[in-house]
Design a protein around this motif. Structure first.
Motif, PDB file in Angstrom:
ATOM      1  N   GLN A   6      -2.407   3.829  -7.688  1.00  0.00           N
ATOM      2  CA  GLN A   6      -3.511   2.932  -7.355  1.00  0.00           C
ATOM      3  C   GLN A   6      -3.066   1.912  -6.321  1.00  0.00           C
ATOM      4  O   GLN A   6      -3.779   1.647  -5.338  1.00  0.00           O
ATOM      5  N   ASP A   7      -1.888   1.345  -6.515  1.00  0.00           N
ATOM      6  CA  ASP A   7      -1.342   0.375  -5.552  1.00  0.00           C
ATOM      7  C   ASP A   7      -1.111   1.018  -4.183  1.00  0.00           C
ATOM      8  O   ASP A   7      -1.432   0.428  -3.147  1.00  0.00           O
ATOM      9  N   VAL A   8      -0.554   2.216  -4.181  1.00  0.00           N
ATOM     10  CA  VAL A   8      -0.323   2.933  -2.922  1.00  0.00           C
ATOM     11  C   VAL A   8      -1.635   3.209  -2.220  1.00  0.00           C
ATOM     12  O   VAL A   8      -1.773   3.055  -1.003  1.00  0.00           O
ATOM     13  N   GLY A   9      -2.645   3.611  -2.985  1.00  0.00           N
ATOM     14  CA  GLY A   9      -3.957   3.876  -2.410  1.00  0.00           C
ATOM     15  C   GLY A   9      -4.556   2.632  -1.762  1.00  0.00           C
ATOM     16  O   GLY A   9      -5.180   2.715  -0.690  1.00  0.00           O
ATOM     17  N   LYS A  10      -4.333   1.470  -2.353  1.00  0.00           N
ATOM     18  CA  LYS A  10      -4.830   0.212  -1.778  1.00  0.00           C
ATOM     19  C   LYS A  10      -4.116  -0.108  -0.464  1.00  0.00           C
ATOM     20  O   LYS A  10      -4.693  -0.683   0.444  1.00  0.00           O
ATOM     21  N   MET A  11      -2.840   0.265  -0.373  1.00  0.00           N
ATOM     22  CA  MET A  11      -2.058  -0.007   0.831  1.00  0.00           C
ATOM     23  C   MET A  11      -2.587   0.797   2.018  1.00  0.00           C
ATOM     24  O   MET A  11      -2.539   0.353   3.148  1.00  0.00           O
ATOM     25  N   LYS A  12      -3.042   2.005   1.755  1.00  0.00           N
ATOM     26  CA  LYS A  12      -3.489   2.887   2.832  1.00  0.00           C
ATOM     27  C   LYS A  12      -4.907   2.563   3.272  1.00  0.00           C
ATOM     28  O   LYS A  12      -5.337   3.034   4.304  1.00  0.00           O
TER      29      LYS A  12
END
Length: 76
Positions: free
Chosen positions: A69-75
């Motif tokens: 979820q955090d990685v998805g927010k970064m992208k």
């Protein structure tokens, strides 16, 4: 094997591994796949009896979902 003597080089190495992992699927796909895997696992475990490590597995699973979820927010 590479020597990661500095925190910076270790972080870059982690970043490369995450980039490599996400090159096959995006974060949302990973989250959906994780839910599918965990649902199948819990269904199987329910049929086979109790699992003394079930709580630990759930915590690990939850952390993986939060990671993606955090990685998805970064992208975004």
């Amino acid at each position: 094997m590479q020597d990661y003597t500095s925190a910076d080089s270790l972080h870059r190495a982690y970043g490369r591994k995450v980039e490599e992992l996400l090159s096959s699927s995006d974060a949302a796909t990973w989250i959906n796949d994780l839910w599918d895997m965990y649902t199948g696992f819990t269904h199987f475990a329910q049929e086979c009896g109790t699992d003394p490590r079930s709580h630990n597995r759930f915590v690990s699973f939850k952390e993986l979902v939060f990671f993606f979820q955090d990685v998805g927010k970064m992208k975004s």
